[in-house]
Design an enzyme around this catalytic site. Structure first.
Site, PDB file in Angstrom:
ATOM      1  N   ASP A  79      37.173  37.998  40.073  1.00 40.46           N
ATOM      2  CA  ASP A  79      37.395  39.331  40.651  1.00 40.46           C
ATOM      3  C   ASP A  79      36.366  39.622  41.745  1.00 40.46           C
ATOM      4  O   ASP A  79      35.172  39.341  41.577  1.00 40.46           O
ATOM      5  CB  ASP A  79      37.269  40.351  39.501  1.00 40.46           C
ATOM      6  CG  ASP A  79      37.699  41.747  39.887  1.00 40.46           C
ATOM      7  OD1 ASP A  79      38.604  41.891  40.725  1.00 40.46           O
ATOM      8  OD2 ASP A  79      37.130  42.709  39.322  1.00 40.46           O
ATOM      9  N   HIS A  80      36.834  40.204  42.856  1.00 41.31           N
ATOM     10  CA  HIS A  80      35.950  40.663  43.939  1.00 41.31           C
ATOM     11  C   HIS A  80      34.965  39.602  44.421  1.00 41.31           C
ATOM     12  O   HIS A  80      33.762  39.881  44.555  1.00 41.31           O
ATOM     13  CB  HIS A  80      35.150  41.896  43.510  1.00 41.31           C
ATOM     14  CG  HIS A  80      35.964  43.158  43.483  1.00 41.31           C
ATOM     15  ND1 HIS A  80      36.460  43.762  44.608  1.00 41.31           N
ATOM     16  CD2 HIS A  80      36.373  43.933  42.447  1.00 41.31           C
ATOM     17  CE1 HIS A  80      37.128  44.853  44.269  1.00 41.31           C
ATOM     18  NE2 HIS A  80      37.109  44.980  42.956  1.00 41.31           N
ATOM     19  N   ASP A 101      37.634  38.930  48.299  1.00 43.99           N
ATOM     20  CA  ASP A 101      37.478  40.289  48.812  1.00 43.99           C
ATOM     21  C   ASP A 101      36.713  40.284  50.128  1.00 43.99           C
ATOM     22  O   ASP A 101      35.485  40.312  50.146  1.00 43.99           O
ATOM     23  CB  ASP A 101      36.759  41.151  47.765  1.00 43.99           C
ATOM     24  CG  ASP A 101      36.662  42.602  48.196  1.00 43.99           C
ATOM     25  OD1 ASP A 101      37.012  42.921  49.345  1.00 43.99           O
ATOM     26  OD2 ASP A 101      36.225  43.430  47.365  1.00 43.99           O
ATOM     27  N   GLU A 131      42.625  41.912  49.907  1.00 44.50           N
ATOM     28  CA  GLU A 131      42.627  43.328  50.243  1.00 44.50           C
ATOM     29  C   GLU A 131      42.285  43.509  51.713  1.00 44.50           C
ATOM     30  O   GLU A 131      41.455  42.799  52.251  1.00 44.50           O
ATOM     31  CB  GLU A 131      41.556  43.967  49.358  1.00 44.50           C
ATOM     32  CG  GLU A 131      41.245  45.370  49.644  1.00 44.50           C
ATOM     33  CD  GLU A 131      40.550  46.020  48.454  1.00 44.50           C
ATOM     34  OE1 GLU A 131      39.982  45.301  47.615  1.00 44.50           O
ATOM     35  OE2 GLU A 131      40.595  47.240  48.373  1.00 44.50           O
ATOM     36  N   ASN A 223      43.575  46.986  37.142  1.00 42.62           N
ATOM     37  CA  ASN A 223      42.206  46.536  36.865  1.00 42.62           C
ATOM     38  C   ASN A 223      41.384  47.629  36.187  1.00 42.62           C
ATOM     39  O   ASN A 223      41.219  48.718  36.748  1.00 42.62           O
ATOM     40  CB  ASN A 223      41.495  46.193  38.177  1.00 42.62           C
ATOM     41  CG  ASN A 223      41.982  44.899  38.794  1.00 42.62           C
ATOM     42  OD1 ASN A 223      42.941  44.301  38.331  1.00 42.62           O
ATOM     43  ND2 ASN A 223      41.318  44.481  39.840  1.00 42.62           N
ATOM     44  N   THR A 226      35.157  49.981  33.850  1.00 42.32           N
ATOM     45  CA  THR A 226      34.201  51.010  33.418  1.00 42.32           C
ATOM     46  C   THR A 226      34.622  51.698  32.122  1.00 42.32           C
ATOM     47  O   THR A 226      33.784  51.970  31.250  1.00 42.32           O
ATOM     48  CB  THR A 226      34.033  52.058  34.551  1.00 42.32           C
ATOM     49  OG1 THR A 226      33.629  51.357  35.731  1.00 42.32           O
ATOM     50  CG2 THR A 226      33.018  53.106  34.194  1.00 42.32           C
TER      51      THR A 226
HETATM   52  O1  G3H Z   1      38.081  45.074  39.949  1.00 42.53           O
HETATM   53  C1  G3H Z   1      37.824  45.787  38.967  1.00 42.53           C
HETATM   54  C2  G3H Z   1      38.229  47.171  38.919  1.00 42.53           C
HETATM   55  O2  G3H Z   1      38.666  47.670  40.101  1.00 42.53           O
HETATM   56  C3  G3H Z   1      37.659  48.057  37.875  1.00 42.53           C
HETATM   57  O3  G3H Z   1      37.310  49.348  38.317  1.00 42.53           O
HETATM   58  O4  G3H Z   1      35.481  49.950  36.735  1.00 42.53           O
HETATM   59  O5  G3H Z   1      36.665  51.668  38.015  1.00 42.53           O
HETATM   60  O6  G3H Z   1      37.838  50.472  36.184  1.00 42.53           O
HETATM   61  P1  G3H Z   1      36.801  50.415  37.253  1.00 42.53           P
HETATM   62 ZN    ZN Z   2      37.987  46.398  41.803  1.00 39.12          ZN
END
Ligand code: G3H
Ligand code: ZN
Length: 273
Positions: A79-80, A101, A131, A223, A226
């Site tokens: 991710d990212h 990303d 993105e 996704n 948090t």
């Molecule tokens: O790529 C991961 C997410 O975009 C998680 O975002 O922590 O706001 O749920 P979040």
């Molecule tokens: Zn994210």
């Protein structure tokens, strides 16, 4: 029915919940909830989580192993990632998909680097999420006011060949409150204009009913990070407050894992509508 690739579930009938993994307890909590609900899910590891551990391999192999022994299909995704080298390492380890990303880069550079990552990943059979957008700041393209234009999005997909597209529709990363206002009309327009599955980032700030509505409007991969950590940490805090002399980490990490798993199962059911 263990480790699978994201591309095996992304075009199926159900939304694809993607939960972020920081430590092995996260992966275990998510897998347990997936088994309980029978859902196919994604374990995703962000570049920030890799930075925390110092390298991808230990936590990446742990997530792949949790998926491999699960009784429900689980994909493992990077991710990212802003680094091509990290993408290559994920591919070498056996991740079935990555998010590259380049959204903080100028548009032309984003397109060129993303297209090159896509070529390399496709040769290895790995799917790529990406993105567009070149707005800086802490939340970048996921600041609350930022929106993805449907025609720009379609052009970006055509120019890069990406398999999934993260779009900005009103959510914002790392919110502790769940009151983000999503633009459902925009999601529908993006769904019509963009030929690949859409990804919602920053889903922790989105209320249950809006998550379900976002899926109905066309979002596919959701996704969430948090929100899981809120539950994990609240539980750990309670156990430590209640037992000041406790020293065995299994006691509080186990409680955190259990609380997180319950929230993952609840969120899966919310997304399934
Ligand atoms: O790529 C991961 C997410 O975009 C998680 O975002 O922590 O706001 O749920 P979040
Ligand atoms: Zn994210």
């Amino acid at each position: 029915m263990p480790l699978i690739q994201l591309r095996e579930i992304i075009d199926g009938p159900a939304p694809v919940p993607a939960f972020n993994v920081i430590q092995v307890e996260h992966a275990e909590a998510i897998a347990a909830a997936a088994e309980e609900t029978g859902a196919s899910v994604v374990l995703q590891i962000s570049e920030n989580a890799v930075r925390y551990h110092g390298s991808l391999r230990p936590i990446g192999v742990a997530a792949l192993s949790v998926a491999a022994v699960a009784r429900t299909p689980i994909a493992v995704h990077l991710d990212h990632a802003t680094s091509e080298e990290l993408v290559r390492e994920a591919v070498r380890l056996g991740f079935g998909s990555v998010m590259f990303d380049a959204s903080a880069l100028p548009h032309e550079e984003n397109v060129a680097r993303t297209a090159s990552v896509v070529r390399e990943c496709h040769e290895a059979g790995v799917a790529v999420e990406a993105e567009l957008g070149e707005i800086g700041g802490k939340d970048g393209v996921h600041a609350p006011g930022v929106r993805t234009d449907p025609q720009d999005a379609a052009a970006y997909v055509a120019a890069t060949g990406v398999d999934l597209l993260a779009v900005a529709v009103g959510s914002s990363h790392a919110m502790l409150t769940r009151d983000a206002e999503l633009d459902f009309e925009l999601i529908s327009l993006l769904y019509k204009a963009v030929p690949v599955p859409l990804v919602l980032h920053g889903s922790s700030g989105v209320a249950d009913e809006s998550l379900a509505a976002a899926v109905r409007a066309g979002m596919r991969k959701i996704n969430i990070a948090t929100q899981l950590n809120k539950h994990f940490t609240a539980s750990v805090r309670t156990v430590l407050d209640d037992h000041p002399s406790l020293v065995d980490p299994r006691r509080y990490l186990g409680a955190g894992r259990e609380a997180m798993s319950a929230e993952v199962a609840r969120l899966i059911r919310v997304l399934e509508g």
